[in-house]
Design a protein around this motif. Structure first.
Motif, mmCIF file in Angstrom:
data_model
loop_
_atom_site.group_PDB
_atom_site.id
_atom_site.type_symbol
_atom_site.label_atom_id
_atom_site.label_comp_id
_atom_site.label_asym_id
_atom_site.label_seq_id
_atom_site.Cartn_x
_atom_site.Cartn_y
_atom_site.Cartn_z
ATOM 1 N N LEU A 175 57.496 67.009 49.079
ATOM 2 C CA LEU A 175 57.526 67.831 47.859
ATOM 3 C C LEU A 175 58.717 67.511 46.956
ATOM 4 N N ALA A 176 59.570 66.579 47.411
ATOM 5 C CA ALA A 176 60.768 66.254 46.622
ATOM 6 C C ALA A 176 60.380 65.587 45.304
ATOM 7 N N ASP A 177 61.201 65.811 44.278
ATOM 8 C CA ASP A 177 61.022 65.084 43.014
ATOM 9 C C ASP A 177 61.541 63.656 43.173
ATOM 10 N N GLU A 178 62.624 63.521 43.967
ATOM 11 C CA GLU A 178 63.219 62.205 44.217
ATOM 12 C C GLU A 178 63.739 62.205 45.654
ATOM 13 N N LEU A 179 63.756 61.025 46.236
ATOM 14 C CA LEU A 179 64.322 60.860 47.583
ATOM 15 C C LEU A 179 65.087 59.554 47.594
ATOM 16 N N PHE A 180 66.193 59.526 48.326
ATOM 17 C CA PHE A 180 66.870 58.238 48.498
ATOM 18 C C PHE A 180 67.673 58.195 49.790
ATOM 19 N N PHE A 181 67.851 56.964 50.275
ATOM 20 C CA PHE A 181 68.692 56.700 51.439
ATOM 21 C C PHE A 181 70.092 56.366 50.969
ATOM 22 N N THR A 182 71.075 56.674 51.824
ATOM 23 C CA THR A 182 72.433 56.195 51.570
ATOM 24 C C THR A 182 72.974 55.521 52.819
ATOM 25 N N GLY A 183 73.746 54.469 52.624
ATOM 26 C CA GLY A 183 74.382 53.790 53.740
ATOM 27 C C GLY A 183 75.186 52.618 53.208
ATOM 28 N N THR A 184 76.159 52.203 53.992
ATOM 29 C CA THR A 184 76.982 51.069 53.574
ATOM 30 C C THR A 184 76.113 49.848 53.332
ATOM 31 N N ALA A 185 75.209 49.566 54.264
ATOM 32 C CA ALA A 185 74.338 48.398 54.107
ATOM 33 C C ALA A 185 73.258 48.691 53.068
ATOM 34 N N ALA A 186 72.624 49.855 53.159
ATOM 35 C CA ALA A 186 71.492 50.199 52.274
ATOM 36 C C ALA A 186 71.951 50.639 50.887
ATOM 37 N N GLU A 187 73.232 50.953 50.726
ATOM 38 C CA GLU A 187 73.808 51.485 49.483
ATOM 39 C C GLU A 187 72.996 52.713 49.040
ATOM 40 N N ILE A 188 72.514 52.754 47.792
ATOM 41 C CA ILE A 188 71.673 53.888 47.385
ATOM 42 C C ILE A 188 70.272 53.305 47.190
ATOM 43 N N THR A 189 69.393 53.521 48.172
ATOM 44 C CA THR A 189 68.053 52.935 48.104
ATOM 45 C C THR A 189 67.022 54.031 47.809
ATOM 46 N N PRO A 190 66.357 53.948 46.651
ATOM 47 C CA PRO A 190 65.330 54.946 46.336
ATOM 48 C C PRO A 190 64.146 54.843 47.306
ATOM 49 N N ILE A 191 63.496 55.975 47.560
ATOM 50 C CA ILE A 191 62.300 56.017 48.415
ATOM 51 C C ILE A 191 61.124 56.407 47.516
ATOM 52 N N ARG A 192 60.073 55.590 47.541
ATOM 53 C CA ARG A 192 58.968 55.924 46.622
ATOM 54 C C ARG A 192 57.778 56.568 47.326
ATOM 55 N N SER A 193 57.704 56.440 48.654
ATOM 56 C CA SER A 193 56.662 57.176 49.366
ATOM 57 C C SER A 193 57.097 57.449 50.799
ATOM 58 N N VAL A 194 56.554 58.544 51.352
ATOM 59 C CA VAL A 194 56.776 58.886 52.763
ATOM 60 C C VAL A 194 55.405 59.133 53.379
ATOM 61 N N ASP A 195 55.086 58.423 54.426
ATOM 62 C CA ASP A 195 53.766 58.541 55.074
ATOM 63 C C ASP A 195 52.633 58.301 54.066
ATOM 64 N N ARG A 196 52.900 57.387 53.121
ATOM 65 C CA ARG A 196 51.953 57.030 52.046
ATOM 66 C C ARG A 196 51.729 58.158 51.044
ATOM 67 N N ILE A 197 52.527 59.215 51.134
ATOM 68 C CA ILE A 197 52.476 60.269 50.106
ATOM 69 C C ILE A 197 53.507 59.901 49.040
ATOM 70 N N VAL A 198 53.070 59.810 47.814
ATOM 71 C CA VAL A 198 53.948 59.379 46.720
ATOM 72 C C VAL A 198 54.987 60.461 46.423
ATOM 73 N N ILE A 199 56.237 60.039 46.284
ATOM 74 C CA ILE A 199 57.329 60.966 45.968
ATOM 75 C C ILE A 199 57.534 60.984 44.456
ATOM 76 N N GLY A 200 57.490 62.158 43.880
ATOM 77 C CA GLY A 200 57.679 62.294 42.430
ATOM 78 C C GLY A 200 56.698 61.402 41.692
ATOM 79 N N GLU A 201 57.259 60.537 40.839
ATOM 80 C CA GLU A 201 56.391 59.647 40.061
ATOM 81 C C GLU A 201 56.243 58.270 40.708
ATOM 82 N N GLY A 202 56.699 58.164 41.957
ATOM 83 C CA GLY A 202 56.511 56.910 42.688
ATOM 84 C C GLY A 202 57.442 55.793 42.245
ATOM 85 N N LYS A 203 58.484 56.178 41.543
ATOM 86 C CA LYS A 203 59.512 55.201 41.159
ATOM 87 C C LYS A 203 60.859 55.914 41.147
#
Ligand code: PMP
Length: 317
Positions: free
Chosen positions: A251-279
Motif C-alpha cells: 500500500l506504500a506510495d514509495e518504497l526503497f532499500f538503503t545500504g552501503t552497497a545498495a545506496e538508495i535503491t527504489p523498489i517498484r514492485s513487491v510480489d509482483r504488486i506494483v508500488i505507487g506508480e511503478g517508478k
C-alpha cells in the motif's frame, strides 16, 4: 582453482601491515571456517572533486567494535587505529573510489566450538565495486519479493552484530529471490512484521510520511538508514519508526532499500504488486539525490560524514 575478482587491488591491511593481495590468507583449520566466527563491515569510499572520501568511516568502525563486543572478540586496536588503517588501505592502493571490507576473524588450528583462546586477526580489504543491485536499479528501481525465510528471532542470532554467520540467512533469502527472478527478498521478523532485505534496510513512504522498521524487528542498524533518517528530518518529513505488517508494503506510495552497497535503491514492485506508480517516487528521488550528492562531494556535507583520503606522495590526481 583461482577465482577471478575484477575489483581486485594490490594491498590488504593485515594487523598493522599492508601485505600483497595473495598473502592475505588464513588456514583451513581456522575457527571461522568451521564455526562462522567473523564480524565485518562494508564501507564505501567515493570519488569527490577533492579526492577520495570515505563515507561515515568512524560510524562503521564503531559498529565493527560493537559486533566484536557482542561476540567477545578482543580487538587489540583503538577506533582511531582502524580509521587510520582504512585510510592507509585506500591510499596504498591508489584508489579514487572503492568498497572497504574490514573483517575480524578467529583463526588458529584448534577444533571445537569454544573459540575464546583462538587467535583473532583483523584485515581491511579494498576493492572496486559498482552498483550492488544491478546497473539500472538506482535509476529505475527493482522488483522484489517477500521471502519465505524469516529474520532470526531476537534470542537466536543478535541482529545488531554484523557477523558472518548472519549472512547464511541472507544467502537463503537471496538465492530464493534470484531463483524466482526477483532482484532481492524482504524478510519478515520472527513475529511476522517487516524486517529488512538480505543486505539492506527498508523504507516506505505513505501520505508524505517516512516509515521504517525499528531495531526490535531483527534489523541491522544500518548506517545508510541512519543517514536517511537525518536527511529526512532536515527535509522536514514526518518519520515513523514502527513495526509494519507485510501488506503495508503493497500500500506504500514509495518504497526503497538503503545500504552501503545498495545506496538508495527504489523498489517498484513487491510480489509482483506494483508500488505507487511503478517508478521511483519524488521523495525517494529527493533523498537519493541528497545522499549521493553529499557522498560524492557535489553538495555541502553539513553532517561531517566524509573522511578525505590524502594523496600519497608521488601519485598524481
Ligand atoms: N541489513 C543488512 C542485513 C545488511 O547486510 C546491510 C549492509 N551492511 C544493511 C542492512 C545496511 O547497512 P548499512 O547501511 O550500514 O550498510
Amino acid at each position: 582453482m583461482a577465482s577471478t575478482n575484477s575489483g581486485r587491488t594490490q594491498k590488504i591491511w593485515r594487523d598493522g601491515r599492508l601485505v600483497g593481495w595473495e598473502d592475505a590468507t588464513i588456514h583451513v583449520m581456522s575457527h571461522v571456517v568451521h564455526y562462522g566466527s567473523s564480524v565485518f563491515e562494508g564501507i564505501r569510499c567515493y570519488s569527490t572533486p577533492n579526492g577520495p572520501a570515505v563515507f561515515r568511516l568512524r560510524e562503521h568502525m564503531r559498529r565493527l567494535f560493537d559486533s566484536c563486543k557482542i561476540y567477545r572478540l578482543p580487538l587489540e586496536y583503538q577506533l582511531d587505529d582502524l580509521v587510520q588503517a582504512a585510510i592507509d588501505t585506500v591510499a596504498a592502493n591508489e584508489l579514487e573510489a572503492c568498497y572497504l571490507r574490514p573483517v575480524v576473524v578467529r583463526t588458529g588450528e584448534q577444533m571445537g566450538v569454544y573459540g575464546v583462546s583462538a587467535p583473532v586477526e583483523t584485515f581491511i580489504i579494498a576493492w572496486k565495486w559498482g552498483a550492488y543491485l544491478g546497473h539500472d536499479a538506482l535509476e529505475n528501481g527493482v522488483d522484489v519479493c517477500v521471502s519465505s525465510w524469516r529474520r532470526a528471532a531476537p534470542d537466536t542470532f543478535p541482529a545488531l552484530a554484523k557477523a558472518g554467520g548472519n549472512y547464511l540467512n541472507s544467502q537463503l533469502t537471496k538465492m530464493e529471490a534470484r531463483q524466482d527472478s526477483y532482484v532481492e527478498g524482504i524478510m519478515l521478523d520472527s513475529f511476522g512484521y517487516v524486517s529488512e532485505g538480505s543486505g539492506e534496510n527498508l523504507f516506505a513512504v505513505r501520505d508524505g510520511a517516512l516509515y521504517t522498521s525499528p531495531i526490535a524487528a531483527g534489523i541491522l542498524s544500518g548506517i545508510t538508514r541512519d543517514s536517511v533518517l537525518r536527511i529526512a528530518t532536515d527535509l522536514g518529513l514526518p518519520i515513523r519508526e514502527q513495526v509494519l505488517p507485510r501488506e503495508f508494503l503493497y500500500l506504500a506510495d514509495e518504497l526503497f532499500f538503503t545500504g552501503t552497497a545498495a545506496e538508495i535503491t527504489p523498489i517498484r514492485s513487491v510480489d509482483r504488486i506494483v508500488i505507487g506508480e511503478g517508478k521511483p517516487g519524488p521523495l525517494t528521488r529527493r533523498i537519493q539525490d541528497t545522499y549521493m550528492g553529499i557522498a560524492q562531494g557535489r553538495i555541502a556535507d553539513p553532517y561531517g560524514w566524509l573522511t578525505m583520503v590524502p594523496t600519497p606522495a608521488g601519485v598524481e590526481r
